[in-house]
Motif scaffolding. Structure first.
Motif, PDB file in Angstrom:
ATOM      1  N   PRO A 142      30.951  24.194  35.942  1.00 32.89           N
ATOM      2  CA  PRO A 142      30.536  22.708  35.634  1.00 32.89           C
ATOM      3  C   PRO A 142      29.576  22.148  36.587  1.00 32.89           C
ATOM      4  CG  PRO A 142      32.863  23.228  35.251  1.00 32.89           C
ATOM      5  CD  PRO A 142      32.196  24.148  35.986  1.00 32.89           C
ATOM      6  N   GLY A 143      28.594  21.366  36.023  1.00 37.70           N
ATOM      7  CA  GLY A 143      27.690  20.780  36.759  1.00 37.70           C
ATOM      8  C   GLY A 143      26.404  21.611  37.444  1.00 37.70           C
ATOM      9  N   GLU A 144      26.528  22.858  37.405  1.00 35.25           N
ATOM     10  CA  GLU A 144      25.229  23.667  37.584  1.00 35.25           C
ATOM     11  C   GLU A 144      24.412  23.575  36.310  1.00 35.25           C
ATOM     12  OE1 GLU A 144      24.855  25.427  40.349  1.00 35.25           O
ATOM     13  OE2 GLU A 144      26.500  24.742  41.336  1.00 35.25           O
ATOM     14  N   VAL A 145      23.246  23.762  36.924  1.00 34.48           N
ATOM     15  CA  VAL A 145      22.066  23.954  36.008  1.00 34.48           C
ATOM     16  C   VAL A 145      21.673  25.489  35.861  1.00 34.48           C
ATOM     17  CG1 VAL A 145      19.597  23.721  35.481  1.00 34.48           C
ATOM     18  CG2 VAL A 145      21.254  21.619  36.415  1.00 34.48           C
ATOM     19  N   TYR A 146      21.435  25.863  34.485  1.00 28.50           N
ATOM     20  CA  TYR A 146      21.001  27.401  34.195  1.00 28.50           C
ATOM     21  C   TYR A 146      19.991  27.279  33.375  1.00 28.50           C
ATOM     22  CZ  TYR A 146      25.953  28.179  35.600  1.00 28.50           C
ATOM     23  OH  TYR A 146      27.152  28.457  36.312  1.00 28.50           O
ATOM     24  N   ASN A 147      19.368  28.376  33.636  1.00 28.15           N
ATOM     25  CA  ASN A 147      17.774  28.945  32.959  1.00 28.15           C
ATOM     26  C   ASN A 147      18.545  29.710  31.928  1.00 28.15           C
ATOM     27  OD1 ASN A 147      16.086  27.520  34.729  1.00 28.15           O
ATOM     28  ND2 ASN A 147      16.137  29.617  36.182  1.00 28.15           N
ATOM     29  N   VAL A 148      17.911  29.141  30.667  1.00 20.95           N
ATOM     30  CA  VAL A 148      18.413  29.914  29.306  1.00 20.95           C
ATOM     31  C   VAL A 148      17.159  30.246  28.901  1.00 20.95           C
ATOM     32  CG1 VAL A 148      19.591  29.614  27.090  1.00 20.95           C
ATOM     33  CG2 VAL A 148      20.224  27.959  29.053  1.00 20.95           C
ATOM     34  N   THR A 149      17.119  31.349  28.452  1.00 19.07           N
ATOM     35  CA  THR A 149      16.324  32.403  27.616  1.00 19.07           C
ATOM     36  C   THR A 149      16.830  32.987  26.416  1.00 19.07           C
ATOM     37  OG1 THR A 149      15.486  33.059  29.815  1.00 19.07           O
ATOM     38  CG2 THR A 149      14.662  34.218  27.825  1.00 19.07           C
ATOM     39  N   VAL A 150      16.116  32.483  25.274  1.00 19.86           N
ATOM     40  CA  VAL A 150      16.615  32.916  23.972  1.00 19.86           C
ATOM     41  C   VAL A 150      15.397  33.782  23.322  1.00 19.86           C
ATOM     42  CG1 VAL A 150      17.387  32.200  21.599  1.00 19.86           C
ATOM     43  CG2 VAL A 150      17.999  31.031  23.693  1.00 19.86           C
ATOM     44  N   ARG A 151      15.727  34.881  22.595  1.00 22.61           N
ATOM     45  CA  ARG A 151      14.825  35.641  21.791  1.00 22.61           C
ATOM     46  C   ARG A 151      15.402  36.283  20.478  1.00 22.61           C
ATOM     47  NH1 ARG A 151      13.627  41.340  23.839  1.00 22.61           N
ATOM     48  NH2 ARG A 151      12.352  42.222  21.913  1.00 22.61           N
ATOM     49  N   GLY A 172       3.438  45.657   9.710  1.00 20.41           N
ATOM     50  CA  GLY A 172       4.306  45.042   8.835  1.00 20.41           C
ATOM     51  C   GLY A 172       5.863  45.132   9.227  1.00 20.41           C
ATOM     52  N   TRP A 173       6.298  46.223   9.985  1.00 25.61           N
ATOM     53  CA  TRP A 173       7.761  46.117  10.435  1.00 25.61           C
ATOM     54  C   TRP A 173       7.984  45.512  11.744  1.00 25.61           C
ATOM     55  CZ3 TRP A 173      11.627  48.878   7.528  1.00 25.61           C
ATOM     56  CH2 TRP A 173      11.219  49.430   6.491  1.00 25.61           C
ATOM     57  N   GLN A 174       6.994  44.803  12.321  1.00 21.56           N
ATOM     58  CA  GLN A 174       7.150  44.403  13.581  1.00 21.56           C
ATOM     59  C   GLN A 174       7.448  42.894  13.526  1.00 21.56           C
ATOM     60  OE1 GLN A 174       3.985  45.809  16.340  1.00 21.56           O
ATOM     61  NE2 GLN A 174       4.793  48.015  15.524  1.00 21.56           N
ATOM     62  N   LEU A 175       8.607  42.348  13.843  1.00 24.33           N
ATOM     63  CA  LEU A 175       8.888  40.810  13.384  1.00 24.33           C
ATOM     64  C   LEU A 175       9.737  40.396  14.618  1.00 24.33           C
ATOM     65  CD1 LEU A 175       8.572  38.519  11.462  1.00 24.33           C
ATOM     66  CD2 LEU A 175      10.850  39.091  10.603  1.00 24.33           C
ATOM     67  N   SER A 176       9.118  39.736  15.667  1.00 25.46           N
ATOM     68  CA  SER A 176       9.991  38.922  16.800  1.00 25.46           C
ATOM     69  C   SER A 176       9.360  37.728  17.199  1.00 25.46           C
ATOM     70  CB  SER A 176       9.866  40.147  17.911  1.00 25.46           C
ATOM     71  OG  SER A 176       8.497  40.068  18.590  1.00 25.46           O
ATOM     72  N   SER A 177      10.006  36.953  18.280  1.00 28.58           N
ATOM     73  CA  SER A 177       9.773  35.895  18.576  1.00 28.58           C
ATOM     74  C   SER A 177       9.468  35.925  20.100  1.00 28.58           C
ATOM     75  CB  SER A 177      10.883  34.773  18.719  1.00 28.58           C
ATOM     76  OG  SER A 177      11.870  35.126  19.449  1.00 28.58           O
ATOM     77  N   ASN A 178       8.402  34.890  20.562  1.00 27.22           N
ATOM     78  CA  ASN A 178       8.398  34.960  22.027  1.00 27.22           C
ATOM     79  C   ASN A 178       9.670  34.264  22.751  1.00 27.22           C
ATOM     80  OD1 ASN A 178       5.727  35.593  21.900  1.00 27.22           O
ATOM     81  ND2 ASN A 178       5.275  33.256  21.519  1.00 27.22           N
ATOM     82  N   LYS A 179       9.798  34.440  24.040  1.00 22.67           N
ATOM     83  CA  LYS A 179      11.100  34.065  24.621  1.00 22.67           C
ATOM     84  C   LYS A 179      10.964  32.549  24.668  1.00 22.67           C
ATOM     85  CE  LYS A 179      12.254  38.058  27.125  1.00 22.67           C
ATOM     86  NZ  LYS A 179      12.120  38.609  28.725  1.00 22.67           N
ATOM     87  N   LYS A 180      12.111  31.788  24.437  1.00 26.14           N
ATOM     88  CA  LYS A 180      12.180  30.408  24.483  1.00 26.14           C
ATOM     89  C   LYS A 180      12.882  30.082  25.700  1.00 26.14           C
ATOM     90  CE  LYS A 180      13.405  26.009  22.140  1.00 26.14           C
ATOM     91  NZ  LYS A 180      12.191  25.526  21.596  1.00 26.14           N
ATOM     92  N   THR A 181      12.661  29.268  26.544  1.00 28.23           N
ATOM     93  CA  THR A 181      13.214  29.063  27.854  1.00 28.23           C
ATOM     94  C   THR A 181      13.484  27.378  27.997  1.00 28.23           C
ATOM     95  OG1 THR A 181      11.322  28.714  28.999  1.00 28.23           O
ATOM     96  CG2 THR A 181      12.331  31.129  29.267  1.00 28.23           C
ATOM     97  N   PHE A 182      14.639  27.066  28.356  1.00 26.76           N
ATOM     98  CA  PHE A 182      14.976  25.860  28.587  1.00 26.76           C
ATOM     99  C   PHE A 182      16.304  25.659  29.764  1.00 26.76           C
ATOM    100  CE2 PHE A 182      17.676  27.162  24.944  1.00 26.76           C
ATOM    101  CZ  PHE A 182      18.805  26.761  25.282  1.00 26.76           C
ATOM    102  N   LEU A 183      16.408  24.537  30.060  1.00 28.57           N
ATOM    103  CA  LEU A 183      17.425  24.441  31.235  1.00 28.57           C
ATOM    104  C   LEU A 183      18.695  24.006  30.507  1.00 28.57           C
ATOM    105  CD1 LEU A 183      15.567  22.600  34.094  1.00 28.57           C
ATOM    106  CD2 LEU A 183      16.244  25.081  33.782  1.00 28.57           C
ATOM    107  N   TYR A 184      19.792  24.144  31.035  1.00 30.95           N
ATOM    108  CA  TYR A 184      21.258  23.909  30.467  1.00 30.95           C
ATOM    109  C   TYR A 184      22.017  23.284  31.779  1.00 30.95           C
ATOM    110  CZ  TYR A 184      25.808  23.695  28.491  1.00 30.95           C
ATOM    111  OH  TYR A 184      26.975  23.298  27.920  1.00 30.95           O
ATOM    112  N   LYS A 185      22.652  22.089  31.727  1.00 28.90           N
ATOM    113  CA  LYS A 185      23.776  21.678  32.733  1.00 28.90           C
ATOM    114  C   LYS A 185      24.932  21.938  32.145  1.00 28.90           C
ATOM    115  CE  LYS A 185      24.726  18.002  35.686  1.00 28.90           C
ATOM    116  NZ  LYS A 185      24.497  16.699  36.300  1.00 28.90           N
ATOM    117  N   ALA A 186      25.771  22.696  32.708  1.00 30.11           N
ATOM    118  CA  ALA A 186      26.888  23.257  32.127  1.00 30.11           C
ATOM    119  C   ALA A 186      28.165  21.966  32.194  1.00 30.11           C
ATOM    120  CB  ALA A 186      27.630  24.402  32.874  1.00 30.11           C
ATOM    121  N   GLU A 187      28.993  22.047  31.413  1.00 37.50           N
ATOM    122  CA  GLU A 187      30.067  20.727  31.216  1.00 37.50           C
ATOM    123  C   GLU A 187      31.367  21.443  31.482  1.00 37.50           C
ATOM    124  OE1 GLU A 187      29.518  19.096  27.073  1.00 37.50           O
ATOM    125  OE2 GLU A 187      27.620  19.137  27.446  1.00 37.50           O
TER     126      GLU A 187
END
Length: 187
Positions: A142-151, A172-187
């Motif tokens: 709790p209270g720590e800030v984490y780097n979050v990466t979602v794909r 046509g069979w290749q479907l993917s996202s770029n990595k989305k990064t954001f910060l999250y402060k744990a509760e």
């Protein structure tokens, strides 16, 4: 001479822009990614925007199951050493068509499947999956800030073996996202 050069340059720029637009339209866009703290742990609330290519729609209508995997990683930055990997989790959704019942099925791999009458309804469930638990309550400090990466991507490794060869070579069979990064402060 210079007018010809400018025309050629303008044509190349238009072609480059058109290729970039076509490539961007083929991918997955992560429109929402948010972590929620609950009583039992931490959950990911995510939304995606994508369309299937004609090849993928045709494959589903012929009974080929497609797999869409979401990966998430939470790391805690440390100044004296490498970042600490606090959470690594993944969830795979399977979408398939049952010709006997004439319905589409969506399921979290290893779970009960939900039936849908149309492909659009089934894809809506894949684009807006339920909030899934990525970590138990005590996994984050709790209270720590984490780097979050979602794909999110279509997992071609889970396709039937004969289709994997085709899927690796066919755009046509290749479907993917770029990595989305954001910060999250744990509760």
């Amino acid at each position: 001479m210079t007018i010809r050069f400018l025309r050629l340059l303008a044509c190349q720029l238009l072609l480059l822009f058109a290729c970039a637009q076509a490539q961007a339209a083929d991918g997955v866009e992560i429109t929402r990614a948010h972590i929620e703290a609950t009583e039992d742990g931490y959950r990911l609330d995510a939304r995606y925007a994508f369309d299937l290519s004609q090849d993928l729609e045709h494959a589903i209508s012929r009974g080929v199951a497609l797999y869409f995997t979401t990966e998430i990683e939470l790391t805690r930055p440390r100044w004296w050493w490498y970042d600490e990997k606090a959470v690594t989790s993944r969830q795979t959704l399977r979408i398939s068509y049952n010709e006997l019942h004439r319905q589409y099925n969506v399921a979290v791999v290893g779970s009960v499947q939900q039936p849908f009458q149309t492909l659009d309804e089934a894809l809506a469930n894949v684009r807006r999956p339920g909030r899934w638990q990525i970590a138990p309550k005590g996994a984050l400090k709790p209270g720590e800030v984490y780097n979050v990466t979602v794909r999110m991507f279509m997992d071609r490794q889970l396709l039937l073996k004969p289709l994997q060869v085709n899927a690796l070579n066919d755009a046509g069979w290749q479907l993917s996202s770029n990595k989305k990064t954001f910060l999250y402060k744990a509760e």
